[in-house]
Scaffold this active site. Sequence first.
Site, PDB file in Angstrom:
ATOM      1  N   ASP A  69       0.845  -1.191   0.000  1.00  0.00           N
ATOM      2  CA  ASP A  69       0.000   0.000   0.000  1.00  0.00           C
ATOM      3  C   ASP A  69       0.886   1.249   0.000  1.00  0.00           C
ATOM      4  OD1 ASP A  69      -2.380  -1.642   0.559  1.00  0.00           O
ATOM      5  OD2 ASP A  69      -1.521  -1.839   2.564  1.00  0.00           O
ATOM      6  N   ASP A 114      -4.574   2.111   3.857  1.00  0.00           N
ATOM      7  CA  ASP A 114      -5.307   1.083   4.597  1.00  0.00           C
ATOM      8  C   ASP A 114      -5.091   1.269   6.093  1.00  0.00           C
ATOM      9  OD1 ASP A 114      -6.092   0.107   2.196  1.00  0.00           O
ATOM     10  OD2 ASP A 114      -5.107  -1.839   2.368  1.00  0.00           O
ATOM     11  N   ARG A 146     -13.980   1.154  -1.964  1.00  0.00           N
ATOM     12  CA  ARG A 146     -13.448   1.297  -0.605  1.00  0.00           C
ATOM     13  C   ARG A 146     -13.189   2.771  -0.288  1.00  0.00           C
ATOM     14  NH1 ARG A 146      -9.180  -3.840  -0.549  1.00  0.00           N
ATOM     15  NH2 ARG A 146     -10.729  -5.406  -1.024  1.00  0.00           N
TER      16      ARG A 146
END
Length: 234
Positions: free
Chosen positions: A142, A183, A234
């Site tokens: 990420d 995240d 998301r």
Amino acid sequence: KLPSEAGGTSTALDEFVKSKSSGAYTSYKTFIDAYTKSCESSTNHKDNPKTSTWSACTVSGDTATTLMNQMWYLNTAYGNEITIKPKSNTMIIGLDENAEMYGGCFNISSVSNVAIRNVTIRDAYDPFPHHEKNDGFNAQHDCIVIQGTSNNIWIDHCTLKDSYHCVNAANGEKFQTYDGLLDMKNNTYNLTVSYCKFQDHDKTMLIGSSPTDGSNETRTITLHHNYFLNCGQR
């Protein structure tokens, strides 16, 4: 090591594979074609076996498992080279509008009092995505991940974006070389994301990696004045 396009290679990436595999594979394509062709739609390689050496990857008579172990070994080795792990009481500030991290990622894990401000972070590229059952090949890295028991974390005036697009692997399934932009997982708390721009990405921001990951009573997050441009989910 970054290629010019998703799923491609570079001289440095070829050398990385050759070196880490002790010469067993002379190029990135040689390895990745072998691994992807060994996977079927029902193949599930979601769990990292954490093989510590290349020689330990080999499973006698089981080519598919050997290739899985080799993939995770290369994935971990690559991740170790591109990941910055801030310690507690750290502030990272871009000096001007050109401050950028390209091809790397921040892993904020079980630390306190960390701030990242005024930085563009793009293309946390993962050339070694693992196969998941009925979901093709999925990447690990990420741009920023906040996890563990991290607390008092501030992400402010940052731009997080992606330049690569999903392609197909040698076996025809999707081959995704990116994961999330930001995240936030586990029992993290007191997280603030403010005045940030999230751009050109699919799996944009994850809060909790599963329905049983952490608690929303513990995991306190503030999203304030952020801009989402051309984001998928998301």
